[in-house]
Design an enzyme around this catalytic site. Structure first.
Site, PDB file in Angstrom:
ATOM      1  N   GLY A  33       0.865  -1.172   0.000  1.00  0.00           N
ATOM      2  CA  GLY A  33       0.000   0.000   0.000  1.00  0.00           C
ATOM      3  C   GLY A  33       0.903   1.223   0.000  1.00  0.00           C
ATOM      4  O   GLY A  33       1.837   1.304   0.813  1.00  0.00           O
ATOM      5  N   ASP A 235      -1.464   4.801  -6.315  1.00  0.00           N
ATOM      6  CA  ASP A 235      -0.028   4.595  -6.106  1.00  0.00           C
ATOM      7  C   ASP A 235       0.794   5.750  -6.655  1.00  0.00           C
ATOM      8  O   ASP A 235       1.879   6.039  -6.175  1.00  0.00           O
ATOM      9  CB  ASP A 235       0.421   3.281  -6.730  1.00  0.00           C
ATOM     10  CG  ASP A 235      -0.025   2.130  -5.857  1.00  0.00           C
ATOM     11  OD1 ASP A 235      -1.177   1.709  -5.989  1.00  0.00           O
ATOM     12  OD2 ASP A 235       0.764   1.718  -4.994  1.00  0.00           O
TER      13      ASP A 235
HETATM   14  O1  MRU Z   1       0.553  -3.893  -4.660  1.00  0.00           O
HETATM   15  P1  MRU Z   1      -0.053  -3.181  -3.495  1.00  0.00           P
HETATM   16  O2  MRU Z   1      -0.916  -4.028  -2.636  1.00  0.00           O
HETATM   17  O3  MRU Z   1       0.972  -2.395  -2.718  1.00  0.00           O
HETATM   18  O4  MRU Z   1      -1.014  -2.113  -4.188  1.00  0.00           O
HETATM   19  C1  MRU Z   1      -1.771  -1.268  -3.372  1.00  0.00           C
HETATM   20  C2  MRU Z   1      -2.709  -0.417  -4.115  1.00  0.00           C
HETATM   21  O5  MRU Z   1      -2.817  -0.443  -5.320  1.00  0.00           O
HETATM   22  C3  MRU Z   1      -3.488   0.570  -3.286  1.00  0.00           C
HETATM   23  O6  MRU Z   1      -4.742   0.802  -3.815  1.00  0.00           O
HETATM   24  C4  MRU Z   1      -2.698   1.891  -3.235  1.00  0.00           C
HETATM   25  O7  MRU Z   1      -1.379   1.674  -2.869  1.00  0.00           O
HETATM   26  C5  MRU Z   1      -3.310   2.849  -2.305  1.00  0.00           C
HETATM   27  S1  MRU Z   1      -3.150   2.359  -0.642  1.00  0.00           S
HETATM   28  C6  MRU Z   1      -3.812   3.567   0.313  1.00  0.00           C
END
Ligand code: MRU
Length: 344
Positions: A33, A235
């Site tokens: 995240g 992200d």
């Molecule tokens: O691959 P991840 O689980 O790190 O991806 C996370 C996401 O795509 C979330 O939606 C994003 O980081 C926002 S978290 C507040």
């Protein structure tokens, strides 16, 4: 660090004292995240400097750069990682310059101790700022939610992903706290199952009503399921509002537009990358094929090639608004995002 690979089955915390372990935990998605990755990188940089055996400022400077480099080579898409590292580089430079000035060109042991303590403090500040930002995002976003009915999200943009109350889930939490009668539609989010494993776990824990769906049910529910809004995290957000988020988000946004459901992105200002003008410039992380061909270690396909782009980019024309801790940005995003960052 709560090990997110083991949820929801096991709740296991790890304590790391070596920045290399923190880097590995980010890469292996033990912590994940975007904002949480930023907090982990900040903590990792602070731990690295705190534990360093360097005897001089010159030695510490070299080691610090290598710490930053190790942390930066973990995951490429979430810009919060680089935001945190650059913030630490600026703080280190400031502290080092002050120490050299006080020491007449050199820095003694006391100055090194001061730098170490100041960077630990900075990491704690980053964490605290995430919490405050989440609450503000939640308050701004709650006003945009339907007073009753369904809200769809994607992946996990909750407490697990930020270290606060979450961004997208923070909006939902604040709305529920304010008396809105919301049920959350949670797509499972293949292949890593952040929806099924993490969002469902978080919402269930907080007694927020939810229905888990598979990713291929998204269109059906947006068309027929009384969904009043979609709210997701991000992200990286480019200068024109194009938004990288978990793979699948783009499809949800297009289907939301088709069905006249407002589509909101909730993210802190640290997720904006105004150094790039459009989403085409966002690096997309390719993760291992095994995460697609296997489910929890068990092969579910024949031995064939698989693709695993971990994120996709939603063009800003599909985004109704971007909710930040400084307010809500709407199209034209080139202007509204600049205004929120105070750059106009
Ligand atoms: O691959 P991840 O689980 O790190 O991806 C996370 C996401 O795509 C979330 O939606 C994003 O980081 C926002 S978290 C507040």
């Amino acid at each position: 660090m709560l090990d997110q690979r083991r949820l929801p089955g096991e709740v296991i915390y790890h304590t790391y004292t070596d920045y290399r372990d923190v880097a590995r935990a980010i890469k292996d998605m033990e912590i994940r995240g975007a904002p949480a990755i930023g907090v982990a990188a900040a903590m990792g940089a602070a731990i690295g400097v705190q534990r360093s055996q360097a005897k001089t400022l010159a030695e510490l400077r070299v080691e610090f750069e290598s710490i930053c480099d190790t942390l930066a080579r973990t995951r490429p898409t979430a810009v919060d990682l680089f935001w945190a590292i650059e913030r630490f580089q600026r703080r280190f430079a400031e502290l080092a310059a002050a120490a050299e000035k006080d020491g007449g060109g050199s820095a003694g042991t006391a100055a090194l101790l001061q730098i170490r303590a100041a960077l630990v403090e900075e990491a704690q500040k980053v964490h605290q700022e995430r919490r405050t930002a989440d609450e503000r995002i939640g308050r701004f976003g709650a006003e945009l939610m339907p007073k009753s009915g369904r809200v769809m999200t994607q992946c996990n943009a909750g407490a697990l992903a930020t270290g606060g109350i979450g961004t997208a889930l923070g909006v939902i939490r604040m709305a529920v706290e304010g008396g809105y009668r919301i049920e959350v539609l949670v797509p499972e989010t293949r292949p890593y199952l952040q929806g099924a494993r993490l969002t469902a776990w978080e919402l269930h824990h907080d007694h927020i009503p939810l229905t888990l769906i598979t990713d291929n049910m998204v269109g059906h529910f947006l068309k027929t399921g009384g969904v009043g809004a979609v709210v997701v995290g991000a992200d990286r957000i480019a200068g024109n509002g194009d938004t990288a988020n978990k793979i699948g988000t783009y499809g949800i946004a297009v289907l939301a537009r088709e069905n006249k459901v407002p589509f909101y992105v909730a993210a802190p200002i640290s997720t904006l990358d105004l150094s790039i003008s459009s989403g085409d410039q966002i690096p997309i992380e390719e993760r291992s094929e095994e995460e697609v061909t296997h489910l929890q270690g068990m092969r579910i396909s024949p031995d064939v090639r698989a693709a695993h782009p971990a994120f996709d980019v939603t063009p800003s024309r599909f985004i109704t608004a971007i909710i930040t801790e400084r307010g809500v940005a709407r199209a034209p995003f080139e202007e509204s995002l600049l205004r929120l960052t105070g750059q106009t």
